[in-house]
Write a protein that holds these residues in place. Sequence first.
Motif, PDB file in Angstrom:
ATOM      1  N   ASN A   9      25.777  34.407  60.016  1.00  7.81           N
ATOM      2  CA  ASN A   9      27.093  34.502  59.396  1.00  7.81           C
ATOM      3  C   ASN A   9      27.250  34.304  57.944  1.00  7.81           C
ATOM      4  O   ASN A   9      28.037  35.014  57.557  1.00  7.81           O
ATOM      5  CB  ASN A   9      28.100  33.565  60.334  1.00  7.81           C
ATOM      6  CG  ASN A   9      28.121  33.996  61.710  1.00  7.81           C
ATOM      7  OD1 ASN A   9      27.656  35.060  62.312  1.00  7.81           O
ATOM      8  ND2 ASN A   9      28.946  33.022  62.515  1.00  7.81           N
ATOM      9  N   ARG A  10      26.642  33.222  57.561  1.00  9.97           N
ATOM     10  CA  ARG A  10      26.915  32.929  56.356  1.00  9.97           C
ATOM     11  C   ARG A  10      26.297  33.782  55.231  1.00  9.97           C
ATOM     12  O   ARG A  10      26.770  34.205  54.140  1.00  9.97           O
ATOM     13  CB  ARG A  10      26.219  31.413  55.736  1.00  9.97           C
ATOM     14  CG  ARG A  10      27.187  30.254  55.889  1.00  9.97           C
ATOM     15  CD  ARG A  10      26.805  28.947  56.139  1.00  9.97           C
ATOM     16  NE  ARG A  10      25.765  28.689  54.778  1.00  9.97           N
ATOM     17  CZ  ARG A  10      25.078  27.662  54.736  1.00  9.97           C
ATOM     18  NH1 ARG A  10      24.609  27.186  55.632  1.00  9.97           N
ATOM     19  NH2 ARG A  10      24.578  27.626  53.482  1.00  9.97           N
ATOM     20  N   LEU A  11      25.198  34.449  55.615  1.00  9.38           N
ATOM     21  CA  LEU A  11      24.443  35.672  55.017  1.00  9.38           C
ATOM     22  C   LEU A  11      25.161  36.694  54.710  1.00  9.38           C
ATOM     23  O   LEU A  11      25.637  37.206  53.826  1.00  9.38           O
ATOM     24  CB  LEU A  11      23.222  35.692  55.584  1.00  9.38           C
ATOM     25  CG  LEU A  11      22.040  36.464  54.930  1.00  9.38           C
ATOM     26  CD1 LEU A  11      21.698  35.476  53.902  1.00  9.38           C
ATOM     27  CD2 LEU A  11      20.825  36.797  56.056  1.00  9.38           C
ATOM     28  N   GLN A  12      25.869  37.002  56.234  1.00  9.95           N
ATOM     29  CA  GLN A  12      26.694  38.200  56.117  1.00  9.95           C
ATOM     30  C   GLN A  12      27.774  38.094  54.961  1.00  9.95           C
ATOM     31  O   GLN A  12      28.572  38.878  54.627  1.00  9.95           O
ATOM     32  CB  GLN A  12      27.264  38.380  57.607  1.00  9.95           C
ATOM     33  CG  GLN A  12      26.291  39.082  58.216  1.00  9.95           C
ATOM     34  CD  GLN A  12      26.621  39.385  59.678  1.00  9.95           C
ATOM     35  OE1 GLN A  12      27.814  38.655  60.056  1.00  9.95           O
ATOM     36  NE2 GLN A  12      26.138  40.205  60.318  1.00  9.95           N
ATOM     37  N   ALA A  13      28.489  36.765  54.920  1.00  9.98           N
ATOM     38  CA  ALA A  13      29.652  36.528  54.152  1.00  9.98           C
ATOM     39  C   ALA A  13      29.237  36.829  52.841  1.00  9.98           C
ATOM     40  O   ALA A  13      30.046  37.071  51.848  1.00  9.98           O
ATOM     41  CB  ALA A  13      30.090  35.060  54.209  1.00  9.98           C
ATOM     42  N   ASP A  37      33.610  55.956  39.295  1.00  9.59           N
ATOM     43  CA  ASP A  37      33.937  55.921  40.693  1.00  9.59           C
ATOM     44  C   ASP A  37      34.147  54.603  41.452  1.00  9.59           C
ATOM     45  O   ASP A  37      33.425  53.759  41.083  1.00  9.59           O
ATOM     46  CB  ASP A  37      32.779  56.578  41.591  1.00  9.59           C
ATOM     47  CG  ASP A  37      32.859  56.788  42.913  1.00  9.59           C
ATOM     48  OD1 ASP A  37      33.672  57.567  43.194  1.00  9.59           O
ATOM     49  OD2 ASP A  37      31.982  56.274  43.788  1.00  9.59           O
ATOM     50  N   ILE A  38      35.124  54.600  42.107  1.00 15.84           N
ATOM     51  CA  ILE A  38      35.638  53.312  42.631  1.00 15.84           C
ATOM     52  C   ILE A  38      35.231  52.774  44.128  1.00 15.84           C
ATOM     53  O   ILE A  38      35.680  53.886  44.738  1.00 15.84           O
ATOM     54  CB  ILE A  38      36.987  52.911  42.191  1.00 15.84           C
ATOM     55  CG1 ILE A  38      37.342  53.028  40.847  1.00 15.84           C
ATOM     56  CG2 ILE A  38      37.536  51.346  42.845  1.00 15.84           C
ATOM     57  CD1 ILE A  38      39.047  52.837  40.423  1.00 15.84           C
ATOM     58  N   ARG A  39      34.503  51.998  44.170  1.00 18.35           N
ATOM     59  CA  ARG A  39      33.941  51.979  45.715  1.00 18.35           C
ATOM     60  C   ARG A  39      34.698  50.752  46.330  1.00 18.35           C
ATOM     61  O   ARG A  39      34.676  49.700  45.942  1.00 18.35           O
ATOM     62  CB  ARG A  39      32.574  51.756  45.663  1.00 18.35           C
ATOM     63  CG  ARG A  39      31.893  51.928  47.318  1.00 18.35           C
ATOM     64  CD  ARG A  39      30.773  51.742  47.487  1.00 18.35           C
ATOM     65  NE  ARG A  39      29.820  51.700  46.759  1.00 18.35           N
ATOM     66  CZ  ARG A  39      28.540  51.331  47.069  1.00 18.35           C
ATOM     67  NH1 ARG A  39      28.237  50.680  48.182  1.00 18.35           N
ATOM     68  NH2 ARG A  39      27.416  51.359  46.097  1.00 18.35           N
ATOM     69  N   LEU A  40      35.488  50.988  47.431  1.00 13.21           N
ATOM     70  CA  LEU A  40      36.319  50.113  48.109  1.00 13.21           C
ATOM     71  C   LEU A  40      35.543  49.553  49.395  1.00 13.21           C
ATOM     72  O   LEU A  40      34.717  50.434  49.696  1.00 13.21           O
ATOM     73  CB  LEU A  40      37.742  50.392  48.235  1.00 13.21           C
ATOM     74  CG  LEU A  40      38.525  50.721  46.949  1.00 13.21           C
ATOM     75  CD1 LEU A  40      39.718  51.286  47.261  1.00 13.21           C
ATOM     76  CD2 LEU A  40      38.612  49.314  46.729  1.00 13.21           C
ATOM     77  N   ALA A  81      29.108  44.031  51.025  1.00 12.01           N
ATOM     78  CA  ALA A  81      30.103  44.838  51.760  1.00 12.01           C
ATOM     79  C   ALA A  81      31.192  43.718  52.152  1.00 12.01           C
ATOM     80  O   ALA A  81      32.492  44.081  52.293  1.00 12.01           O
ATOM     81  CB  ALA A  81      29.477  45.428  53.083  1.00 12.01           C
ATOM     82  N   ALA A  82      30.739  42.389  52.535  1.00  9.33           N
ATOM     83  CA  ALA A  82      31.694  41.427  52.807  1.00  9.33           C
ATOM     84  C   ALA A  82      32.625  41.104  51.621  1.00  9.33           C
ATOM     85  O   ALA A  82      34.021  41.066  51.695  1.00  9.33           O
ATOM     86  CB  ALA A  82      30.949  40.331  53.356  1.00  9.33           C
ATOM     87  N   ILE A  83      32.204  41.034  50.441  1.00  7.96           N
ATOM     88  CA  ILE A  83      32.976  40.855  49.316  1.00  7.96           C
ATOM     89  C   ILE A  83      34.031  42.011  49.063  1.00  7.96           C
ATOM     90  O   ILE A  83      35.119  41.874  48.955  1.00  7.96           O
ATOM     91  CB  ILE A  83      31.984  40.632  48.171  1.00  7.96           C
ATOM     92  CG1 ILE A  83      31.120  39.357  48.309  1.00  7.96           C
ATOM     93  CG2 ILE A  83      32.776  40.452  46.855  1.00  7.96           C
ATOM     94  CD1 ILE A  83      29.949  39.339  47.312  1.00  7.96           C
ATOM     95  N   LEU A  84      33.295  43.455  49.395  1.00 11.85           N
ATOM     96  CA  LEU A  84      34.482  44.299  49.104  1.00 11.85           C
ATOM     97  C   LEU A  84      35.614  44.118  50.222  1.00 11.85           C
ATOM     98  O   LEU A  84      36.603  44.368  49.733  1.00 11.85           O
ATOM     99  CB  LEU A  84      33.638  45.755  49.411  1.00 11.85           C
ATOM    100  CG  LEU A  84      32.676  46.081  48.480  1.00 11.85           C
ATOM    101  CD1 LEU A  84      32.152  47.212  48.711  1.00 11.85           C
ATOM    102  CD2 LEU A  84      33.410  46.240  46.863  1.00 11.85           C
ATOM    103  N   ALA A 110      36.426  45.407  44.161  1.00  5.77           N
ATOM    104  CA  ALA A 110      35.860  46.922  44.276  1.00  5.77           C
ATOM    105  C   ALA A 110      34.695  46.866  43.201  1.00  5.77           C
ATOM    106  O   ALA A 110      34.516  46.286  42.270  1.00  5.77           O
ATOM    107  CB  ALA A 110      36.986  47.924  43.807  1.00  5.77           C
ATOM    108  N   LEU A 111      34.075  48.066  43.327  1.00  5.98           N
ATOM    109  CA  LEU A 111      32.745  48.277  42.442  1.00  5.98           C
ATOM    110  C   LEU A 111      33.146  49.413  41.758  1.00  5.98           C
ATOM    111  O   LEU A 111      33.730  50.366  42.296  1.00  5.98           O
ATOM    112  CB  LEU A 111      31.551  48.615  43.133  1.00  5.98           C
ATOM    113  CG  LEU A 111      30.765  47.280  43.829  1.00  5.98           C
ATOM    114  CD1 LEU A 111      29.625  47.673  44.776  1.00  5.98           C
ATOM    115  CD2 LEU A 111      30.271  46.305  42.776  1.00  5.98           C
ATOM    116  N   VAL A 112      33.016  49.380  40.497  1.00 13.81           N
ATOM    117  CA  VAL A 112      33.324  50.693  39.670  1.00 13.81           C
ATOM    118  C   VAL A 112      31.822  51.077  39.128  1.00 13.81           C
ATOM    119  O   VAL A 112      30.974  50.210  38.535  1.00 13.81           O
ATOM    120  CB  VAL A 112      34.087  50.095  38.506  1.00 13.81           C
ATOM    121  CG1 VAL A 112      34.403  51.432  37.468  1.00 13.81           C
ATOM    122  CG2 VAL A 112      35.204  49.637  38.760  1.00 13.81           C
TER     123      VAL A 112
END
Lengths: 81, 412
Positions: free
Chosen positions: B350-354, B389-392, B358-361, B366-368
């Motif tokens: 779970n912590r890893l996933q956090a 390109d903005i990745r949400l 993707a979890a941050i997004l 967002a990533l630019v």
Amino acid sequence: MKPQNHPDDIQSLSYEQAFAELEAIVAGLEANQKSLDEALVLFERGQALAAHCAALLDRAELRIRQLGETSALTSENGEDD
Amino acid sequence: MKQLPLFQPPSITVADLTRYLRDLLEGDELLRDLWVQGEISNLSRPTSGHLYFTLKDSSAALRCVVWRSTAARLRVTMQNGLAVEAHGSIGVYERDGQYQLYVDAVRPAGEGQLFQEFMRLKARLEAEGLFDEERKRPVPARPQRIGIVTSPTGAALQDMLNTLRQRYPLAEVIVAPCAVQGDDAPLEIVAALMSLCRLAEPDVILLARGGGSLEDLWAFNDERVVRAIAASPVPVITGVGHETDFTLADFASDLRAPTPTGAAVLATPNRADLMVEVLGLQERLRDALTLHLNRRRQDLDFALHRLERASPLLRIRSERQRLDGLQERARRAVRQALALQRAHWQARVNRLQALSPAAILRRGFALVERPDGSLVRSAAQVQPGDAVDIRLWDGHVAARIEDRPPFKESSA
């Protein structure tokens, strides 16, 4: 009563002998002092004796002879007359 | 009846007198039961079947009547001139005024004397103790050898042999032939008895003769025969004549049978009874063995029971049970440890996933990226008018930089 292991000897027993032994075997077996082996041997011999007795009764033919027919008696008669 | 003196004595009728005489005669004890000897004469045999004759001797005569029923049973062939003894009672035939003998039995003359002799000899031998009950020996129940003393040609022998054949064929029969009537008979009977005992050693002897007249059976009343029977080392069964005939031989024998056949019966057991006896023993034999086996089985059961209680098996069983318990506890402990490990692992996952981009997004960042796919990490990397390109977390949007306020360039 000493049981014998050869049933052949039964064939040569007279009715009286076979019957007397059968009676003794039954009495002995009823007294229940025997080992199992002994009891089984006695039982088998008893069965054979009973069969022998029955066969004798069934098959016996009266044996008849006449005293006068023997030479010994002829002389006896001569003396007695 | 008292007579009155004034009158003549009264008369009575012939019938009254005859009846009076008849009562007198027929009331007499002696005249009711007597033997009379004489010679038969005037024998007549009318169709009625009754017999009439006169019994006479040198000086007197007696009228005799034999009723038809009795006549048929007479042992003596009646004929004129025959000397006989007639038995009966005196009666009166009223019509003829005749007294006469009503005969119920006739025997040849001289038999009465024979009977006297018989009684005298019987009394003498009895006094000697020859007929004593204590002298009588038991006959063997199962004779192996049966001696027979009788006429070789008589029906009695065949009767006995048939009976023995049918009842007890196991026996051996030795026949000692002899005359059973006539003057030679007594000596021959004695000789046969003695020879039989000496040569054949039978277990029992049958001394027998078929029925006949008193004279025919007389050899069996001979003193020599009687003494030979009493002296026999082997038990003797007599079967002489018919049911009603008793001879002195019968009194001296160990057992008396009414007939030859009867003697054979008394000497032997019946084959059918023996068969029943054997079957009975066989049943007892089987029962005894069954009982024997049952007892053994019981003993064995009991021993097994005791063995089981005393055996280490019980301890082994309880040890095994304890072992089972331990194993179960061990299994449970392992399961619990595994579950704990799994929970730890899940938490790490779970912590890893956090921490994943993707979890941050997902949390709204967002990533630019520039069109070449490189990441825009600093405002200095873009100019107004650049396409980015903005990745949400759930997709892309295309955008253009409109302005770039002045910024402090980082050293990075």
